[in-house]
Design a protein around this motif. Sequence first.
Motif, PDB file in Angstrom:
ATOM      1  N   ARG A  88       6.423 -15.070  24.237  1.00  6.97           N
ATOM      2  CA  ARG A  88       7.837 -13.865  24.822  1.00  6.97           C
ATOM      3  C   ARG A  88       7.934 -13.674  23.393  1.00  6.97           C
ATOM      4  NH1 ARG A  88      10.140 -17.093  29.260  1.00  6.97           N
ATOM      5  NH2 ARG A  88       8.547 -18.748  28.729  1.00  6.97           N
ATOM      6  N   ASN A 117       8.889 -10.941  33.799  1.00  8.98           N
ATOM      7  CA  ASN A 117      10.317 -10.712  33.556  1.00  8.98           C
ATOM      8  C   ASN A 117      10.574 -10.367  34.930  1.00  8.98           C
ATOM      9  OD1 ASN A 117      10.171 -10.471  30.571  1.00  8.98           O
ATOM     10  ND2 ASN A 117       9.331  -8.638  30.509  1.00  8.98           N
ATOM     11  N   GLN A 120      12.644 -13.579  34.155  1.00  9.82           N
ATOM     12  CA  GLN A 120      14.046 -14.082  33.024  1.00  9.82           C
ATOM     13  C   GLN A 120      15.001 -13.139  32.933  1.00  9.82           C
ATOM     14  OE1 GLN A 120      11.918 -15.594  31.349  1.00  9.82           O
ATOM     15  NE2 GLN A 120      10.456 -15.857  33.001  1.00  9.82           N
ATOM     16  N   ASP A 123      14.218  -8.719  29.351  1.00 12.04           N
ATOM     17  CA  ASP A 123      13.571  -8.238  28.994  1.00 12.04           C
ATOM     18  C   ASP A 123      12.585  -8.462  28.003  1.00 12.04           C
ATOM     19  OD1 ASP A 123      12.913  -7.004  32.137  1.00 12.04           O
ATOM     20  OD2 ASP A 123      14.069  -5.502  32.108  1.00 12.04           O
TER      21      ASP A 123
END
Length: 136
Positions: A88, A117, A120, A123
């Motif tokens: 990522r 996402n 998370q 993004d």
Amino acid sequence: MRAAGVPRFFPRAITDWQRDDDVRAHVLVQDERVVGYGELWFDTEEDEVELARIIVAPDARGKGLGRALVRGLLAQAAAAGNHDIFLRVHPDNATAPRCYRAAGLAPVDPALAETWNKTQPVDYAWLRHDPEASDA
């Protein structure tokens, strides 16, 4: 690439990053100097590995060393039997995606990135290893 010690240009906190049994740390050495650091995060339950904390010394950037480091990490992950390899990228990091694509990573489907996402803090741009995408 060799197993990591703590390079002098990294903060002492790097030693804490390596404490997890599922983390394999690596350094990239050029002319007897550590110029890069990266980790493999193994998830045996999901049968996948994530490339993480990829760092190249500021004075060594723009010379293809990041791509060499990522390719080395990909080779280590594949040699361990993992074929689902991804990473990522923070949305503020505009330069790294070009390096990662050149090393053989390609963006995941936008719907999959959206799903990943959801849990998370930001993004991330998600990329997955695609041997066909490498410019090697």
